[in-house]
Design an enzyme around this catalytic site. Sequence first.
Site, PDB file in Angstrom:
ATOM      1  N   LYS A  87       0.924  -1.142  -0.067  1.00  0.00           N
ATOM      2  CA  LYS A  87       0.214  -0.028   0.020  1.00  0.00           C
ATOM      3  C   LYS A  87       0.894   1.168   0.033  1.00  0.00           C
ATOM      4  O   LYS A  87       1.731   1.349   0.831  1.00  0.00           O
ATOM      5  CB  LYS A  87      -0.584  -0.104   1.080  1.00  0.00           C
ATOM      6  CG  LYS A  87      -2.388   0.696   1.236  1.00  0.00           C
ATOM      7  CD  LYS A  87      -3.023   0.469   2.367  1.00  0.00           C
ATOM      8  CE  LYS A  87      -4.321   1.161   2.143  1.00  0.00           C
ATOM      9  NZ  LYS A  87      -4.971   1.169   3.545  1.00  0.00           N
TER      10      LYS A  87
HETATM   11  O1  G3P Z   1      -7.732   2.019   5.493  1.00  0.00           O
HETATM   12  C1  G3P Z   1      -7.961   3.294   4.742  1.00  0.00           C
HETATM   13  C2  G3P Z   1      -9.384   3.684   4.917  1.00  0.00           C
HETATM   14  O2  G3P Z   1     -10.532   2.818   5.079  1.00  0.00           O
HETATM   15  C3  G3P Z   1      -9.564   4.452   6.315  1.00  0.00           C
HETATM   16  O3  G3P Z   1     -10.770   4.616   6.705  1.00  0.00           O
HETATM   17  O4  G3P Z   1     -12.445   5.034   8.694  1.00  0.00           O
HETATM   18  O5  G3P Z   1      -9.983   5.798   8.748  1.00  0.00           O
HETATM   19  O6  G3P Z   1     -11.718   7.083   7.180  1.00  0.00           O
HETATM   20  P1  G3P Z   1     -11.383   5.700   7.784  1.00  0.00           P
END
Ligand code: G3P
Length: 218
Positions: A87
């Site tokens: 990633k």
């Molecule tokens: O892993 C990346 C993404 O899914 C992060 O999500 O909930 O932290 O905005 P969030």
Amino acid sequence: MKFFIDTANLAEIQEAYDFGVLDGVTTNPSLMAKEGISGKNNVLKHYKAICDIVDGDVSAEVIATDYEGMIREGEELAELDEKIVVKIPMIRDGIKAIKYFSEKGIKTNCTLIFSAGQALLAAKAGATYVSPFIGRLDDTGYDGIDLIEQIRTIFDNYGFDTEILAASIRNPIHIIKCAEIGSDVMTGPLSAILALLKHPLTENGLKQFLADHAKANA
Ligand code: G3P
């Protein structure tokens, strides 16, 4: 649409896998920190433990932000297990690193995508996945679902193989909207996946079926 779980919690990953609909896992440095995982060896061991639970792709994020550092870290991560997807953040050196890994046949997930232009760049560099963060866009007053739609159109116009991995999913409506548009993958918390199960008519209907059965068999 593939279902990934967005967590580094081994118990949740196991629960989602046992539920039977899990196609992969995404993590990020914040999710790893939340589990208290620190130090290079522990981080690598944790990614390996995730790979041992699931059958599909496991996204592991590099910490370096310079080209050489991302290549070094990404190669080390990719050596851990064939399920690892490196990633990489949407930055200039990140695009160069995606190109490098794509030429070496190592899968990549370009993260922190907030515009169609960023997704287009990552696809041109050969990213396996792009991760538009729809929940975080919604939080700032932009429609995250619109971005998924825009990227779908662009990728279809030119036949890009790069898969749209809708990230930052917050609820079951996000999942349904992404499926309607044709997002290839969604990654979200287990709670959003399990919320898809729920409908009051299902609960009431089952209650009635069981009551009628009990009455008939009393
Ligand atoms: O892993 C990346 C993404 O899914 C992060 O999500 O909930 O932290 O905005 P969030």
